[in-house]
Design an enzyme around this catalytic site. Structure first.
Site, PDB file in Angstrom:
ATOM      1  N   ASP A  91      65.272  48.186  86.697  1.00 38.26           N
ATOM      2  CA  ASP A  91      64.258  49.144  86.244  1.00 38.26           C
ATOM      3  C   ASP A  91      64.859  50.489  85.858  1.00 38.26           C
ATOM      4  OD1 ASP A  91      65.046  50.079  88.707  1.00 38.26           O
ATOM      5  OD2 ASP A  91      63.016  50.446  89.456  1.00 38.26           O
ATOM      6  N   THR A 102      96.013  40.422  84.784  1.00 40.23           N
ATOM      7  CA  THR A 102      95.545  40.673  83.411  1.00 40.23           C
ATOM      8  C   THR A 102      94.319  41.587  83.469  1.00 40.23           C
ATOM      9  OG1 THR A 102      94.169  38.668  83.434  1.00 40.23           O
ATOM     10  CG2 THR A 102      96.401  38.461  82.544  1.00 40.23           C
ATOM     11  N   HIS A 113      74.415  47.555  89.885  1.00 40.93           N
ATOM     12  CA  HIS A 113      73.895  48.505  90.871  1.00 40.93           C
ATOM     13  C   HIS A 113      72.434  48.842  90.592  1.00 40.93           C
ATOM     14  CE1 HIS A 113      77.220  50.067  93.544  1.00 40.93           C
ATOM     15  NE2 HIS A 113      77.865  49.218  92.759  1.00 40.93           N
ATOM     16  N   ASP A 114      72.051  48.808  89.331  1.00 37.71           N
ATOM     17  CA  ASP A 114      70.649  49.036  89.009  1.00 37.71           C
ATOM     18  C   ASP A 114      69.795  47.874  89.505  1.00 37.71           C
ATOM     19  OD1 ASP A 114      68.330  50.195  87.826  1.00 37.71           O
ATOM     20  OD2 ASP A 114      68.550  48.833  86.132  1.00 37.71           O
ATOM     21  N   ASP A 172      89.020  36.994  81.834  1.00 32.59           N
ATOM     22  CA  ASP A 172      89.534  35.628  81.926  1.00 32.59           C
ATOM     23  C   ASP A 172      89.390  35.118  83.351  1.00 32.59           C
ATOM     24  OD1 ASP A 172      91.514  36.976  83.345  1.00 32.59           O
ATOM     25  OD2 ASP A 172      92.974  36.905  81.716  1.00 32.59           O
ATOM     26  N   GLY A 212      65.334  46.079  91.621  1.00 33.94           N
ATOM     27  CA  GLY A 212      65.303  45.293  90.395  1.00 33.94           C
ATOM     28  C   GLY A 212      65.793  46.086  89.191  1.00 33.94           C
TER      29      GLY A 212
END
Length: 341
Positions: free
Chosen positions: A93, A259, A85-86, A264, A91
């Site tokens: 930052d 799982t 999400h950042d 995996d 970008g």
């Protein structure tokens, strides 16, 4: 001027042919003769960036992430998601960490994000050991890597040197994919970030761990495409299970029904069995642009892990701030630094 340009091209061609025959690289290139473009920001990152200024930075990050995940294993997926999400907005930052009114962090799309306390804890320790040295964006990027490892996933080297941004806008966070988009919208969004279809499928594999709030897929249970019917792709046993688990919109359900605590390839195998939770998950199996990659990763764990590592490196390089007049090293990840007089 035209004759000079022709001569320059002839010289370059001749030089290329001679050096190719000798097995050496030419010193002069077309780019260097015309103009020297600045290197891409990601190329200025370095694996040894903190070697002298904070040699135990990665060790501190890893130990802190491990301590938190030992107490709550769901934080592994939360940190990976927080990193995405950042990077998906402005970008990588650390703008998602800024805690202001109308910031990305306060956006509706960010309501279920977690892991902020983990980053604060790491930052506090690093400020004690190496004041004003390690950026919040570097911390978040490395924490996502370490969370992956602690969940049983692959290791990759993280290059460092990012700076922290000073701008955060809630409306921009609302554009991050929320689980109901079609594959075309996903491909377009990832392309906007500089990522391709293979990156899209590989990074979606992070859903092998983690949970989703029921409101992100409730339309599949009761009112698919506004038909007042469930999604026909949901098998009745899976549909009934989800309806039992979703009493409230904010109830949480594991993204991987088989799982959920293991990193995996079960996520991809679930898509083949029509056990994908989100609309965006199951769409990867039904769309011809992505389905072949889903099948490959379902059957080849090594391929998934190696591609996930490569795609996470690419994600961590999106829009990084590295140059002298860009960004800052925040002292507190929640707020921009006070301007010094």
């Amino acid at each position: 001027m035209a004759s000079m340009a022709s001569f320059a091209l002839f010289l370059l061609f001749h030089l290329h042919m001679v050096t190719a025959a000798l097995g050496v690289q030419p010193v002069i290139t077309a780019a260097s003769m015309v103009s020297r473009a600045p290197p891409p920001p990601a190329s200025l990152l370095s694996h040894s960036f903190y070697r002298r200024t904070c040699p135990d930075a990665e060790g501190i990050i890893h130990r802190k992430v491990q301590a938190w995940i030992n107490k709550d294993f769901t934080l592994a997926a939360a940190l990976i998601r927080l990193h995405f999400h950042d990077c998906a907005v402005r970008g990588c930052d650390a703008s998602i960490l800024l805690n202001y009114r109308r910031s990305e962090r306060r956006a509706l799309a960010s309501k279920t994000l977690r892991g902020f306390r983990v980053i604060d804890d790491i930052k506090a320790e690093l400020e004690r050991k190496c004041p004003r040295t390690v950026s919040c964006s570097d911390i978040l990027t490395a924490a996502a890597r370490d969370a992956t490892i602690l969940a049983g996933g692959p290791f990759w080297e993280v290059p460092f040197g990012r700076k922290d941004g000073r701008i955060t806008i809630a409306a921009e966070a609302e554009r991050v994919p929320q689980g109901r988009e079609n594959v075309t919208a996903l491909i377009d969004y990832f392309r906007h970030l500089g990522l391709d279809v293979l990156d899209l499928v590989a990074l979606s594999g992070a859903h092998t761990i983690g949970r989703a709030a029921c409101h992100t897929f409730n339309d599949r249970l009761y009112n698919f495409n506004r038909t007042r019917k469930p999604d026909p792709n949901l098998k009745p046993p899976f549909l009934n299970l989800l309806r039992r688990q979703c009493k409230k919109d904010m109830d949480l359900v594991f993204l991987d029904a088989t799982t959920p605590k293991m990193f995996d390839t079960a996520y991809f195998k679930n898509l083949q069995k029509k056990l994908g939770l989100l609309t965006t998950d199951q769409a990867l199996q039904s769309d011809e642009r992505t389905s072949s990659f889903v099948d490959l990763m379902a059957n080849q764990p090594f391929l998934f892990e190696s591609q996930f590592s490569a795609s996470m490196v690419k994600l961590g390089n999106v829009g990084v701030l590295v140059r002298k007049n860009e960004g800052e090293i925040r002292v507190n990840c929640n707020f921009i630094n006070r301007r010094r007089k």
